[in-house]
Design an enzyme around this catalytic site. Sequence first.
Site, PDB file in Angstrom:
ATOM      1  N   ARG A 109      33.847 -12.042  61.557  1.00 50.99           N
ATOM      2  CA  ARG A 109      33.596 -10.982  62.538  1.00 50.99           C
ATOM      3  C   ARG A 109      34.335 -11.210  63.842  1.00 50.99           C
ATOM      4  O   ARG A 109      34.578 -10.287  64.604  1.00 50.99           O
ATOM      5  CB  ARG A 109      32.087 -10.889  62.826  1.00 50.99           C
ATOM      6  N   LYS A 148      26.748 -23.249  46.456  1.00 53.78           N
ATOM      7  CA  LYS A 148      25.342 -23.429  46.771  1.00 53.78           C
ATOM      8  C   LYS A 148      25.024 -23.052  48.201  1.00 53.78           C
ATOM      9  O   LYS A 148      25.906 -23.211  49.049  1.00 53.78           O
ATOM     10  CB  LYS A 148      24.928 -24.857  46.454  1.00 53.78           C
ATOM     11  N   HIS A 198      30.814 -28.678  43.595  1.00 57.11           N
ATOM     12  CA  HIS A 198      32.020 -29.485  43.813  1.00 57.11           C
ATOM     13  C   HIS A 198      31.961 -30.835  43.109  1.00 57.11           C
ATOM     14  O   HIS A 198      32.976 -31.481  42.912  1.00 57.11           O
ATOM     15  CB  HIS A 198      32.361 -29.618  45.304  1.00 57.11           C
ATOM     16  N   LYS A 224      35.146 -33.493  40.857  1.00 55.35           N
ATOM     17  CA  LYS A 224      35.499 -34.890  41.134  1.00 55.35           C
ATOM     18  C   LYS A 224      36.203 -35.511  39.935  1.00 55.35           C
ATOM     19  O   LYS A 224      35.806 -35.286  38.786  1.00 55.35           O
ATOM     20  CB  LYS A 224      34.231 -35.690  41.474  1.00 55.35           C
ATOM     21  N   GLU A 270      22.628 -41.066  50.185  1.00 52.86           N
ATOM     22  CA  GLU A 270      23.330 -40.766  51.444  1.00 52.86           C
ATOM     23  C   GLU A 270      22.780 -41.669  52.539  1.00 52.86           C
ATOM     24  O   GLU A 270      21.615 -42.069  52.477  1.00 52.86           O
ATOM     25  CB  GLU A 270      23.076 -39.310  51.855  1.00 52.86           C
ATOM     26  N   ASP A 321      18.283 -29.050  47.079  1.00 55.77           N
ATOM     27  CA  ASP A 321      19.609 -29.276  47.660  1.00 55.77           C
ATOM     28  C   ASP A 321      20.497 -30.132  46.748  1.00 55.77           C
ATOM     29  O   ASP A 321      21.715 -29.973  46.760  1.00 55.77           O
ATOM     30  CB  ASP A 321      19.428 -29.962  49.030  1.00 55.77           C
ATOM     31  N   HIS A 363      23.683 -30.666  41.741  1.00 53.08           N
ATOM     32  CA  HIS A 363      24.604 -31.783  41.514  1.00 53.08           C
ATOM     33  C   HIS A 363      24.100 -32.770  40.446  1.00 53.08           C
ATOM     34  O   HIS A 363      24.810 -33.092  39.492  1.00 53.08           O
ATOM     35  CB  HIS A 363      24.863 -32.556  42.812  1.00 53.08           C
ATOM     36  N   LYS A 377      18.180 -39.204  51.489  1.00 52.41           N
ATOM     37  CA  LYS A 377      18.893 -39.397  52.761  1.00 52.41           C
ATOM     38  C   LYS A 377      18.429 -40.689  53.403  1.00 52.41           C
ATOM     39  O   LYS A 377      17.351 -41.188  53.094  1.00 52.41           O
ATOM     40  CB  LYS A 377      18.593 -38.220  53.690  1.00 52.41           C
TER      41      LYS A 377
HETATM   42  P1  NAP Z   1      29.598 -21.535  59.038  1.00 47.92           P
HETATM   43  O1  NAP Z   1      30.365 -22.640  59.659  1.00 47.92           O
HETATM   44  O2  NAP Z   1      28.380 -21.022  59.728  1.00 47.92           O
HETATM   45  O3  NAP Z   1      30.617 -20.316  58.829  1.00 47.92           O
HETATM   46  C1  NAP Z   1      30.207 -19.035  58.447  1.00 47.92           C
HETATM   47  C2  NAP Z   1      31.399 -18.090  58.462  1.00 47.92           C
HETATM   48  O4  NAP Z   1      30.984 -16.805  58.043  1.00 47.92           O
HETATM   49  C3  NAP Z   1      32.063 -17.922  59.807  1.00 47.92           C
HETATM   50  O5  NAP Z   1      33.450 -17.792  59.623  1.00 47.92           O
HETATM   51  C4  NAP Z   1      31.451 -16.621  60.314  1.00 47.92           C
HETATM   52  O6  NAP Z   1      32.306 -16.067  61.285  1.00 47.92           O
HETATM   53  C5  NAP Z   1      31.404 -15.830  59.016  1.00 47.92           C
HETATM   54  N1  NAP Z   1      30.401 -14.752  59.023  1.00 47.92           N
HETATM   55  C6  NAP Z   1      29.085 -14.851  59.337  1.00 47.92           C
HETATM   56  N2  NAP Z   1      28.488 -13.648  59.230  1.00 47.92           N
HETATM   57  C7  NAP Z   1      29.456 -12.767  58.839  1.00 47.92           C
HETATM   58  C8  NAP Z   1      29.463 -11.369  58.571  1.00 47.92           C
HETATM   59  N3  NAP Z   1      28.358 -10.611  58.672  1.00 47.92           N
HETATM   60  N4  NAP Z   1      30.614 -10.807  58.163  1.00 47.92           N
HETATM   61  C9  NAP Z   1      31.743 -11.540  58.044  1.00 47.92           C
HETATM   62  N5  NAP Z   1      31.797 -12.865  58.287  1.00 47.92           N
HETATM   63  C10 NAP Z   1      30.663 -13.464  58.693  1.00 47.92           C
HETATM   64  O7  NAP Z   1      29.135 -21.896  57.552  1.00 47.92           O
HETATM   65  P2  NAP Z   1      29.809 -22.943  56.532  1.00 47.92           P
HETATM   66  O8  NAP Z   1      29.260 -24.299  56.788  1.00 47.92           O
HETATM   67  O9  NAP Z   1      31.279 -22.753  56.534  1.00 47.92           O
HETATM   68  O10 NAP Z   1      29.170 -22.494  55.135  1.00 47.92           O
HETATM   69  C11 NAP Z   1      29.568 -21.327  54.453  1.00 47.92           C
HETATM   70  C12 NAP Z   1      28.836 -21.273  53.120  1.00 47.92           C
HETATM   71  O11 NAP Z   1      29.187 -22.391  52.317  1.00 47.92           O
HETATM   72  C13 NAP Z   1      27.317 -21.339  53.236  1.00 47.92           C
HETATM   73  O12 NAP Z   1      26.750 -20.544  52.215  1.00 47.92           O
HETATM   74  C14 NAP Z   1      26.991 -22.796  53.008  1.00 47.92           C
HETATM   75  O13 NAP Z   1      25.674 -22.967  52.507  1.00 47.92           O
HETATM   76  C15 NAP Z   1      28.032 -23.129  51.949  1.00 47.92           C
HETATM   77  N6  NAP Z   1      28.380 -24.548  51.899  1.00 47.92           N
HETATM   78  C16 NAP Z   1      28.895 -25.170  53.009  1.00 47.92           C
HETATM   79  C17 NAP Z   1      29.252 -26.508  52.936  1.00 47.92           C
HETATM   80  C18 NAP Z   1      29.847 -27.233  54.121  1.00 47.92           C
HETATM   81  O14 NAP Z   1      30.227 -28.387  53.943  1.00 47.92           O
HETATM   82  N7  NAP Z   1      29.986 -26.614  55.264  1.00 47.92           N
HETATM   83  C19 NAP Z   1      29.090 -27.214  51.743  1.00 47.92           C
HETATM   84  C20 NAP Z   1      28.561 -26.551  50.629  1.00 47.92           C
HETATM   85  C21 NAP Z   1      28.227 -25.213  50.734  1.00 47.92           C
HETATM   86  P3  NAP Z   1      31.769 -14.959  62.355  1.00 47.92           P
HETATM   87  O15 NAP Z   1      30.488 -15.465  62.923  1.00 47.92           O
HETATM   88  O16 NAP Z   1      32.883 -14.847  63.355  1.00 47.92           O
HETATM   89  O17 NAP Z   1      31.581 -13.719  61.582  1.00 47.92           O
END
Ligand code: NAP
Length: 483
Positions: free
Chosen positions: A51, A148, A178, A182, A216, A235, A240, A331
């Site tokens: 956004r 997830k 993921h 591995k 962890e 989780d 996993h 954890k």
């Molecule tokens: P994050 O850092 O909060 O990023 C979320 C992204 O989505 C941002 O780019 C945000 O940008 C965008 N977004 C939010 N609302 C939106 C909307 N209505 N329309 C369009 N874009 C929107 O989250 P993340 O950690 O990257 O995680 C993303 C997903 O992957 C989640 O489901 C999480 O559970 C999963 N996940 C993450 C990890 C990890 O290591 N981070 C690992 C496994 C799974 P704007 O706010 O500018 O829109």
Amino acid sequence: MVARVIPVETFDLVIFGGTGDLARRKILPSLFRRMRAGQMPKDARVIGTARGKMTKKAYQTLIREALEEFIKPENRTDEDVDAFVGQLDYVMLDAKGDDGWEDLGKKLREGETRAFYLSVGPSLFGVIAQQLSKRGLATPKSRIVVEKPLGHDLGSAQELNAQLSTCFTESQIYRIDHYLGKETVQNLMALRFANALFEPLWSAQHVDHVQITVAETIGVEGRGGYYDKSGAMRDMIQNHLMQLLCLTAMEPPARFEPNAVRDEKLKVIRALDPVPPSDTVRGQYRASIDDGSYLEHVDNQDSRTESFVAIKTQISNWRWAGTPFYLRTGKKLRARMSEIAIIFKDVPHSIFPEVEEKRGNALIIRLQPDEGITLRMTIKEPGPGGMRLKEVPLDMTFADALGPQVEVADAYERLIMDVIRGNQTLFMRGDEVEAAWEWTDAILAAWANSSGRPQPYDPGGSGPEDALALLHRDGRRWREIEA
Ligand code: NAP
């Protein structure tokens, strides 16, 4: 040794949440490494969306900074970084609204492979799938990638599957775990099915028990709000550890082909016995010198969410009846370590009666920290003085065996390229995810109906006392948690 690189056809990859943590830390750095390996076509395009208002140039700068942060300097050159960010574009788009979708449509090429990576919160999965379908962006050559949490329980997982399947066929849906990307996890399949040595021993007849550990050292840190609604069971175990259990226990598939592999994994989940509460242990970590306790990180001071879980489970089929599988994850444990340990039975009769402590052979498949495979053997201690036996590891740490120049690829590298190639073997099918939730929900329901609380445990150890007792009462013991 130079790894063989299989070229892929050109593609348009759209990352919803292209400015988020997962995109910056994993998805884009993984793609960059594939580009360096020569696998990313020069005309492939990656379009980040979110956004936030941002020009294409600003997005390229954001990702350049991410590469500088997450890729070691020796693994990137300015030239490569320039080339990579040159393939990036950005579209400002609200998943829930109307703005931006037309712009996105204009940037996508007709007839090319399209991959839509949903790196956003799960509440947007269904919305985005419907938008893609409604706006005619989901072509037959499109794929959608989700990861997830794939639901919170069976009902929500079914709902999510239903939402995705109204817009995409199952063969277009890529559910990432993921752990399946591995190297060692894939090597588990090579080890079992490309060697004649292990498969004849791979059953209750010869295997005493199996231990799967994902430990962890970190706590819930700033994620207390999210984690407290989830816990270790949802989780980690449901996805996993369940996937690791499936690959360890499954029958040999007829072919290394997506549905053949996934059918066998599903059969394992369906053969899991219901787990009585007495075969489960929940824990919550106490405070340490430098960090607060689990409860200090969450709002609900009466929280019964587990930061540690240990489970004894049985697979009721011909191969495994009588061999327990012990699962453990938590954890704030002593070390960051993930492994699958196959503990074989003792020899049926020992001709070395003076050796008091008998420990059978064990095959250890290590996922982290150093990916590799170890076979624990018993040999004679060298030198005179009678027959003294000693345990030694036959070790194959990948970095040692294959040479330091073979960098173990990040799981995401393999998985993203599999999406582009259209290979679903290492992705979970909808029915697998639902079956895993069904088994998990039964345990969670039993906990919810009991008055018991998670047992407190000290950070830096191996979890609650009851987890040790879970194996002791069977005359077994956990392997040490060590890096
Ligand atoms: P994050 O850092 O909060 O990023 C979320 C992204 O989505 C941002 O780019 C945000 O940008 C965008 N977004 C939010 N609302 C939106 C909307 N209505 N329309 C369009 N874009 C929107 O989250 P993340 O950690 O990257 O995680 C993303 C997903 O992957 C989640 O489901 C999480 O559970 C999963 N996940 C993450 C990890 C990890 O290591 N981070 C690992 C496994 C799974 P704007 O706010 O500018 O829109």
